[in-house]
Design a protein around this motif. Sequence first.
Motif, short mmCIF file in Angstrom:
data_model
loop_
_atom_site.label_atom_id
_atom_site.label_comp_id
_atom_site.label_asym_id
_atom_site.label_seq_id
_atom_site.Cartn_x
_atom_site.Cartn_y
_atom_site.Cartn_z
N GLY A 40 0.79 -1.22 0.00
CA GLY A 40 0.00 0.00 0.00
C GLY A 40 0.82 1.27 0.00
N ARG A 41 2.05 1.18 -0.43
CA ARG A 41 2.89 2.38 -0.53
C ARG A 41 2.77 2.98 -1.93
N SER B 9 2.15 11.23 5.98
CA SER B 9 2.24 9.88 5.41
C SER B 9 0.99 9.08 5.78
N ARG B 10 0.42 9.39 6.92
CA ARG B 10 -0.82 8.76 7.32
C ARG B 10 -1.53 9.64 8.34
N SER B 89 -8.77 5.85 2.37
CA SER B 89 -8.05 5.42 1.16
C SER B 89 -6.60 5.82 1.29
N ILE B 90 -5.84 5.39 0.30
CA ILE B 90 -4.51 5.96 0.11
C ILE B 90 -4.64 7.02 -0.99
N GLY B 107 2.49 8.23 -1.00
CA GLY B 107 1.10 8.06 -0.61
C GLY B 107 0.80 8.57 0.79
N THR B 108 -0.45 8.91 1.00
CA THR B 108 -0.97 9.30 2.31
C THR B 108 -2.10 8.34 2.64
N ARG B 109 -1.92 7.60 3.71
CA ARG B 109 -2.94 6.62 4.13
C ARG B 109 -3.89 7.30 5.09
#
Lengths: 110, 113
Positions: A40-41, B9-10, B89-90, B107-109
């Motif tokens: 999921g990256r 990042s999250r 979502s990402i 990505g940002t989770r």
Amino acid sequence: SQQGEEDPQALSIQEGENATMNCSYKTSINNLQWYRQNSGRGLVHLILIRSNEREKHSGRLRVTLDTSKKSSSLLITASRAADTASYFCAWVGGSYIPTFGRGTSLIVHP
Amino acid sequence: SAVISQKPSRDICQRGTSLTIQCQVDSQVTMMFWYRQQPGQSLTLIATANQGSEATYESGFVIDKFPISRPNLTFSTLTVSNMSPEDSSIYLCSVWQDYNEQFFGPGTRLTVL
């Protein structure tokens, strides 16, 4: 659907075996690209094949493209546990904006 | 190749709040893209952001829900507004070089409770 299909959706193999993933799309294209995504990256670009090319190699990766069948395949030879990831194809048409397939989840068992 | 960073990042957010995601590129690029990847799914393009013009949204995405800024050639933000659990979502930004290869941020989770 705008998205094509990738198969298989999931693939589980042993280390050392080859892994083959297929991608089908629905429109005419300028190029087709393959990406890898770990856990999921972000996506990592693997290889780009242009519409006038039929085959391309990069290390252990081999990509084929059949524009008459609107399909592509990604072959990973001599797989390693580190190859465990999701693999996505993305086709690029006249808009130059990629459309992504559904992806194949690959698990390589050590 | 372009190097892209994203912040945060999250994040875990409450329903009804908004989150702004930042995307920074180490080189000047004309086109930047924002994608959403719902759990176990592929990437769906939200919008294309060109510097100096309004973002172009894909079908199913609207500016009120996903406002985007593009103040210069190396930076963009995406805001997820009035969040609901379905927005979990990402979110990925990407840039396009030479009309060929796309480079993606990490990505940002986002998790919405």
